[in-house]
Design an enzyme around this catalytic site. Structure first.
Site, PDB file in Angstrom:
ATOM      1  N   GLU A   1      53.745  47.545  53.643  1.00 25.78           N
ATOM      2  CA  GLU A   1      52.940  48.678  53.188  1.00 25.78           C
ATOM      3  C   GLU A   1      53.108  48.950  51.687  1.00 25.78           C
ATOM      4  O   GLU A   1      52.175  49.418  51.027  1.00 25.78           O
ATOM      5  CB  GLU A   1      53.328  49.942  53.978  1.00 25.78           C
ATOM      6  CG  GLU A   1      52.823  49.990  55.410  1.00 25.78           C
ATOM      7  CD  GLU A   1      53.711  49.260  56.399  1.00 25.78           C
ATOM      8  OE1 GLU A   1      53.507  49.444  57.613  1.00 25.78           O
ATOM      9  OE2 GLU A   1      54.589  48.489  55.968  1.00 25.78           O
TER      10      GLU A   1
ATOM     11  N   GLU B   1      55.457  48.110  63.799  1.00 24.52           N
ATOM     12  CA  GLU B   1      55.839  49.425  64.337  1.00 24.52           C
ATOM     13  C   GLU B   1      55.496  49.512  65.832  1.00 24.52           C
ATOM     14  O   GLU B   1      56.251  50.094  66.612  1.00 24.52           O
ATOM     15  CB  GLU B   1      55.162  50.529  63.513  1.00 24.52           C
ATOM     16  CG  GLU B   1      55.740  50.658  62.109  1.00 24.52           C
ATOM     17  CD  GLU B   1      54.936  51.556  61.206  1.00 24.52           C
ATOM     18  OE1 GLU B   1      55.509  52.551  60.703  1.00 24.52           O
ATOM     19  OE2 GLU B   1      53.725  51.289  61.020  1.00 24.52           O
TER      20      GLU B   1
HETATM   21  N1  T1G Z   1      43.175  45.605  58.052  1.00 30.21           N
HETATM   22  C1  T1G Z   1      41.880  45.202  57.921  1.00 30.21           C
HETATM   23  N2  T1G Z   1      41.504  43.928  57.586  1.00 30.21           N
HETATM   24  C2  T1G Z   1      42.489  43.044  57.406  1.00 30.21           C
HETATM   25  C3  T1G Z   1      43.867  43.391  57.516  1.00 30.21           C
HETATM   26  C4  T1G Z   1      44.192  44.741  57.876  1.00 30.21           C
HETATM   27  N3  T1G Z   1      45.446  45.157  58.028  1.00 30.21           N
HETATM   28  N4  T1G Z   1      44.597  42.292  57.244  1.00 30.21           N
HETATM   29  C5  T1G Z   1      43.724  41.303  56.987  1.00 30.21           C
HETATM   30  N5  T1G Z   1      42.468  41.743  57.074  1.00 30.21           N
HETATM   31  C6  T1G Z   1      41.233  40.955  56.888  1.00 30.21           C
HETATM   32  C7  T1G Z   1      41.075  40.427  55.464  1.00 30.21           C
HETATM   33  O1  T1G Z   1      40.444  41.357  54.639  1.00 30.21           O
HETATM   34  C8  T1G Z   1      40.209  39.203  55.690  1.00 30.21           C
HETATM   35  O2  T1G Z   1      38.887  39.647  55.867  1.00 30.21           O
HETATM   36  C9  T1G Z   1      40.708  38.679  57.033  1.00 30.21           C
HETATM   37  O3  T1G Z   1      41.349  39.788  57.675  1.00 30.21           O
HETATM   38  C10 T1G Z   1      41.697  37.568  56.900  1.00 30.21           C
HETATM   39  O4  T1G Z   1      42.727  37.974  56.022  1.00 30.21           O
HETATM   40  C11 T1G Z   1      50.647  52.732  59.627  1.00 30.21           C
HETATM   41  C12 T1G Z   1      49.843  52.058  57.072  1.00 30.21           C
HETATM   42  C13 T1G Z   1      47.760  39.042  57.971  1.00 30.21           C
HETATM   43  C14 T1G Z   1      49.091  37.733  56.397  1.00 30.21           C
HETATM   44  O5  T1G Z   1      49.460  44.871  54.730  1.00 30.21           O
HETATM   45  O6  T1G Z   1      48.794  40.297  54.619  1.00 30.21           O
HETATM   46  O7  T1G Z   1      49.936  49.066  58.823  1.00 30.21           O
HETATM   47  O8  T1G Z   1      37.877  38.539  53.926  1.00 30.21           O
HETATM   48  O9  T1G Z   1      42.310  36.242  54.248  1.00 30.21           O
HETATM   49  O10 T1G Z   1      45.550  34.606  54.393  1.00 30.21           O
HETATM   50  O11 T1G Z   1      52.506  51.733  58.755  1.00 30.21           O
HETATM   51  O12 T1G Z   1      45.771  39.236  55.840  1.00 30.21           O
HETATM   52  O13 T1G Z   1      37.734  37.485  56.159  1.00 30.21           O
HETATM   53  O14 T1G Z   1      36.485  39.608  55.675  1.00 30.21           O
HETATM   54  O15 T1G Z   1      44.382  37.676  54.206  1.00 30.21           O
HETATM   55  O16 T1G Z   1      45.624  34.252  56.895  1.00 30.21           O
HETATM   56  C15 T1G Z   1      49.923  46.658  56.730  1.00 30.21           C
HETATM   57  C16 T1G Z   1      47.676  42.724  55.430  1.00 30.21           C
HETATM   58  C17 T1G Z   1      48.706  47.503  56.767  1.00 30.21           C
HETATM   59  C18 T1G Z   1      48.936  43.043  56.153  1.00 30.21           C
HETATM   60  C19 T1G Z   1      46.789  36.984  57.069  1.00 30.21           C
HETATM   61  N6  T1G Z   1      49.542  45.265  56.904  1.00 30.21           N
HETATM   62  N7  T1G Z   1      47.169  41.406  55.757  1.00 30.21           N
HETATM   63  O17 T1G Z   1      46.617  36.308  55.864  1.00 30.21           O
HETATM   64  O18 T1G Z   1      44.086  35.913  55.965  1.00 30.21           O
HETATM   65  S1  T1G Z   1      49.113  49.180  56.419  1.00 30.21           S
HETATM   66  C20 T1G Z   1      49.336  44.475  55.870  1.00 30.21           C
HETATM   67  C21 T1G Z   1      47.775  40.281  55.286  1.00 30.21           C
HETATM   68  C22 T1G Z   1      49.897  49.721  57.853  1.00 30.21           C
HETATM   69  C23 T1G Z   1      51.180  51.466  59.024  1.00 30.21           C
HETATM   70  C24 T1G Z   1      50.572  51.057  57.758  1.00 30.21           C
HETATM   71  C25 T1G Z   1      47.105  38.985  55.583  1.00 30.21           C
HETATM   72  C26 T1G Z   1      47.706  38.222  56.788  1.00 30.21           C
HETATM   73  P1  T1G Z   1      37.686  38.782  55.395  1.00 30.21           P
HETATM   74  P2  T1G Z   1      43.387  36.941  54.986  1.00 30.21           P
HETATM   75  P3  T1G Z   1      45.482  35.147  55.765  1.00 30.21           P
END
Ligand code: T1G
Length: 681
Positions: free
Chosen positions: A111, A91
């Site tokens: 999301e 976004e």
């Molecule tokens: N927020 C906080 N922590 C996050 C995070 C996030 N969005 N994404 C990953 N982490 C942390 C995760 O917990 C882990 O922590 C570390 O980063 C590595 O992640 C307004 C409402 C990006 C593809 O849904 O899909 O935006 O365990 O082990 O396999 O519209 O992480 O090391 O302490 O998964 O290389 C939308 C979520 C949010 C993407 C990387 N975004 N993340 O994968 O590493 S909602 C998502 C992923 C939003 C808006 C809305 C994956 C990754 P720790 P990992 P990875």
């Protein structure tokens, strides 16, 4: 140049939002600044809002405000994308006036996987850029879109020719000075047939059963096609806040973090030296053995399949070849990939041929005596330092390990059927299993694209042990007069992927029957699994025999209620003196689900699982427990352990302490306002 640097994934935490807003405003005021490039340090572009901030009081500046400020900038803003631009990260990129990405990058709005929807203008901007249908598909699947495809769709403007993304982003920014900002909010959504929204609802109905955010995503996109931008933004905001406050999103966010926690095993140091993991031997060419072998081959490992029965071995080899052809037909793997995979595959009836492998996975029939025999041979033949794993789904790892002189090399690797599809791998640690063997098994799980959950050794480990609590109540309620199709429907409506009676018929009632016959610790209760035993004893094994709890017409997997079974159950209930009655839906749910929770609490009490989240991950990924409920332990936390404890005590009064004595964690937490999530043994 504005650079976001918030490891590990540049999430849009409060400080990042503040920094973005401050620097955009500074650049906009700066007379010498003609254009802006937003990029990220580290391994990826912004991977979304900071999920850890959800559920807490929101902090200024709010993301929609930051997004609006970026777009209103008078100087062109270019997003330079590497890794993944996801959710709020995409976004932010859509608020920028232009987007360039590395060819290895991907963009997406996942999301929906968190029970949410894009809440910072994604539902209004993306349709304006790529059309309503494509935008809906991206938001409803939640899957990332690779750069090349994103360019074809028009979601990004350029794919970098070189690895030097920043250099190309800077020249793109300089080129865009003349054209000036291109604001997506000013675009119209390309004309679309209004029927597509209902068509999409039908298309996703089965896959999104029980979820609230997919419908709201469709409504947001529909509004984008027939309303002003700001009206759509307002609707999106309300819909987003509604999702954010929902127990569903709470459950799915719990699942997100719990699945990332399971890899952190107490007592296993991050730097433990792992064993080599290039070649695998699978013992037993049955359904599970062949599935495990295919999963390993698909992950790039060398595999030798061994079975002492030549026909069985031939069947196993054929199964693997068929899995490869099916994979090619479904476009899951290329012809050359399948050929390459089969090159790494061999089969044998001779243990000598597998003496030098790194990992042995035994997948023979679920009998202790047969498994001990196999491990006795392995101990004599397999090279020192190899990992000796068993795919047992219930039996003691320590008893199996005791037949070898190297129990530190023995571990349980419990795959779930079909082994090449199910994401869960229960990694069962024996009393003497080496930490390096546990760590290597976790790496094997990641290599196979599975979620490895390390659990302790007990009958049925975590998953199947809890299944007994859940299945027991189903069996007792059958005797008490509830029809199998009624119980199954109530639990499916509640969210389970399948009802316990249909699952029993799928797995085969003879399998469970044989496992129970081998057990020496069954409760002294003639009603215990009496219905399943009775059916198995009468040759009704389920789908494989055309009848079990249900009837199955030839070639059909559709369970049909069988009046003969109802009569058999009534007669058996009479013989056992069990009174039959109407059982309310709520009681069906509570007895089955709290049966799970009580066994889960015992597992935590005994330290078989280190965290309640691990128990949840096992049930969400291995047993069709609804992800949006966050797993059985999280679900109990959302109900309130005081209420769960109270209800369990009622069941103890009604049905006796044999099954319903509340374990210490439930007692303590249920009377102190605690949660399983916070439980420390
Ligand atoms: N927020 C906080 N922590 C996050 C995070 C996030 N969005 N994404 C990953 N982490 C942390 C995760 O917990 C882990 O922590 C570390 O980063 C590595 O992640 C307004 C409402 C990006 C593809 O849904 O899909 O935006 O365990 O082990 O396999 O519209 O992480 O090391 O302490 O998964 O290389 C939308 C979520 C949010 C993407 C990387 N975004 N993340 O994968 O590493 S909602 C998502 C992923 C939003 C808006 C809305 C994956 C990754 P720790 P990992 P990875």
């Amino acid at each position: 140049m504005i650079t976001v640097n918030n490891p590990p994934v540049n999430a849009l935490s409060q400080s990042v939002r503040e920094g973005l807003k401050k620097f955009i405003e500074k650049a906009d005021r700066d007379r010498d600044c003609r254009a802006i490039v937003i990029s990220c340090a580290g391994r990826t572009f912004i991977a979304g809002a900071d999920i850890k901030e959800f559920g807490k009081p929101p902090l200024q500046p709010y993301l929609p405000d930051v997004i609006a400020r970026i777009e209103s900038c008078e100087k062109p803003v270019v997003a330079a994308i590497h890794g993944t631009a996801l959710g709020g990260g995409f976004e932010v990129a859509l608020a920028c006036h232009y987007r360039i990405a590395l060819n290895t990058a991907a963009v997406g709005l996942p999301e929906v996987h968190l029970g949410l929807l894009p809440g910072a203008s994604g539902t209004q901007r993306l349709p304006r850029l790529i059309g309503a249908r494509q935008a809906m598909e991206i938001m409803l699947s939640g899957n990332p879109v690779r750069a090349k495809r994103a360019l074809e769709l028009g979601a990004i403007d350029r794919v970098a020719d070189s690895e030097d993304l920043l250099a190309e982003a800077i020249s793109f920014a300089e080129e865009s000075v003349a054209a000036g900002p291109r604001r997506i909010r000013e675009l119209e959504v390309p004309a679309v047939d209004p029927q597509i929204f209902d068509a999409m609802r039908k298309e996703i109905a089965a896959k999104t059963r029980g979820l609230m955010s997919p419908e709201l995503i469709i409504q947001c996109v529909e509004i984008a096609t027939n309303s002003a931008f700001d009206e759509g933004i307002e609707f999106e905001r309300e819909a987003f806040l509604e999702c954010l406050a929902s127990p569903q999103s709470d459950g799915l966010r719990h699942a997100f973090f719990a699945e990332r926690q399971v890899g952190k095993v107490p007592g296993i140091a991050k730097n433990v030296v792992e064993r080599s993991l290039d070649s695998v031997a699978v013992i037993g060419a049955g359904t599970m053995g062949a599935g495990i072998a295919y999963a390993c081959l698909s992950a790039g490992l060398g595999v030798r399949l061994l079975d002492n029965d030549s026909e069985g071995l031939a069947r196993g080899v054929k199964t693997i070849q068929d899995l490869f052809s099916a994979g090619v037909q479904r476009g899951k793997i290329s012809e050359s990939g399948a050929r390459e995979g089969l090159k790494r595959f061999s089969s044998s009836q001779n243990y000598e041929d597998i003496a030098d492998v790194d990992v042995v996975i035994e997948a023979v029939f679920e009998s202790m005596s047969i498994k001990k025999e196999v491990f006795g041979v392995l101990d004599n033949v397999i090279r020192p330092g190899a990992i000796l794993a068993t795919n047992t789904s219930t039996l003691s790892i320590d008893d199996i390990a005791a037949t070898t002189r190297r129990p530190e090399d023995v571990i349980g690797l419990h795959f779930f059927s079909p082994a090449h599809i199910m994401r869960l791998l229960e990694i069962v640690r024996g009393a003497n299993t080496g930490n390096d063997v546990v760590a290597t098994s976790l790496s094997l799980a990641r290599k196979l694209g599975k979620i490895g959950v390390v659990v302790g050794n007990c009958f049925g480990f975590v998953g199947n042990r809890m299944l007994y609590g859940y299945g027991r109540e189903n069996q007792l309620m059958l005797l008490e007069g509830a029809a199998p199709e009624y119980i199954d429907q109530v639990l499916v409506d509640w969210g389970m992927a399948m009802g316990p009676n249909a699952v029993g018929d799928l797995a085969g009632l003879d399998v469970g029957y044989k496992v129970r016959r081998e057990r020496t610790d069954l409760p002294d209760d003639p009603r215990f699994y009496r219905v399943a035993d009775m059916l198995a004893e009468s040759g009704r094994y389920g789908q494989k025999s055309g009848k079990g709890m249900y009837l199955y017409e030839k070639g059909s997997r559709k369970p049909l209620p069988d009046p003969d079974v109802a009569a058999m159950i009534r007669q058996e209930a009479k013989r056992l003196g069990v009174e039959q009655r109407e059982i309310p839906e709520q009681e069906v749910i509570e007895r089955c689900i709290y049966g799970l929770v009580v066994e889960g609490a015992r597992i935590l009490e005994e330290g078989i699982a280190p965290r309640s989240g691990d128990v949840d991950v096992v049930w969400m990924n291995g047993y069709g427990f609804p992800r949006y409920r966050g797993g059985p332990m999280h679900y109990a936390d959302t109900i309130g352990l005081d209420k769960v404890f109270e209800r369990v005590c009622e069941f103890r009064e009604r049905f006796g302490p044999m099954y319903w004595e509340p374990p210490e964690p439930l007692q303590t937490l249920g009377t102190s306002g605690g949660t399983f999530d916070g439980y420390v043994r």
